[in-house]
Scaffold this motif. Structure first.
Motif, mmCIF file in Angstrom:
data_model
loop_
_atom_site.group_PDB
_atom_site.id
_atom_site.type_symbol
_atom_site.label_atom_id
_atom_site.label_comp_id
_atom_site.label_asym_id
_atom_site.label_seq_id
_atom_site.Cartn_x
_atom_site.Cartn_y
_atom_site.Cartn_z
ATOM 1 N N SER A 33 0.826 -1.216 0.000
ATOM 2 C CA SER A 33 0.000 0.000 0.000
ATOM 3 C C SER A 33 0.855 1.259 0.000
ATOM 4 O O SER A 33 0.522 2.243 -0.669
ATOM 5 C CB SER A 33 -0.950 0.000 1.203
ATOM 6 N N GLU A 39 -4.721 1.837 -0.731
ATOM 7 C CA GLU A 39 -4.985 0.593 -0.017
ATOM 8 C C GLU A 39 -5.243 -0.519 -1.022
ATOM 9 O O GLU A 39 -6.102 -0.402 -1.894
ATOM 10 C CB GLU A 39 -6.190 0.779 0.898
ATOM 11 N N ASP A 40 -4.477 -1.595 -0.910
ATOM 12 C CA ASP A 40 -4.589 -2.714 -1.846
ATOM 13 C C ASP A 40 -5.602 -3.738 -1.339
ATOM 14 O O ASP A 40 -5.916 -3.788 -0.143
ATOM 15 C CB ASP A 40 -3.216 -3.383 -2.015
#
Length: 145
Positions: A33, A39-40
């Motif tokens: 991230s 945000e992954d």
């Protein structure tokens, strides 16, 4: 007709699953991230129906190609950072591909194959059998186990 199911030998405890996920979040997700500056995804979901359908499809198509389908390999991937992928653009995913052993049937003069002469190759991904993707990463992508 009721399906008979056996308890899988690979089951883990909920506590260990939580530890694995927390380790991912601590040692991988934070770094990813930070690198991609958003945000992954940290989970991917497929329905039972989708998975069963893919397994049935893989078995049928694999058999037609001369393979004994014996597994599913999961690969990590990242969607291209392009507008057409909408909320998934630039995020992690997993995709599935069937594996199997190619059945090698030795040539005989009368085309009758004794079972003892049928050999199988090593496990490999089945050529021409499409991988499966496009599970749900959730919205927002971050889930906690």
């Amino acid at each position: 007709m009721e399906k008979k199911s056996e308890r899988p030998s690979q089951l883990i405890t909920k506590k260990f699953a939580k530890e694995l996920h927390l380790n991912f979040m601590k040692y991988r997700a934070r770094i990813i991230s930070k690198y991609i500056q958003k945000e992954d995804a940290n989970a991917v979901w497929f329905s039972i129906e989708e998975l069963e359908n893919y397994i049935d499809y893989a078995k049928a198509k694999g058999e037609k190609k001369g393979y004994n389908v014996n597994g599913i390999r999961f690969y990590f991937g990242v969607y291209p950072d392009e507008k057409k992928y909408a909320e998934k653009a630039g995020l992690s995913t997993i995709f599935l591909t069937a594996t199997g052993k190619r059945v090698k049937i030795p040539a005989t003069t009368n085309n009758i194959q004794p079972l003892a002469l049928v050999r199988e190759s090593a496990d490999e991904e089945i050529p021409g059998l499409e991988p499966m993707n496009y599970g749900s990463i959730g919205n927002p992508p971050k889930l906690t186990y």
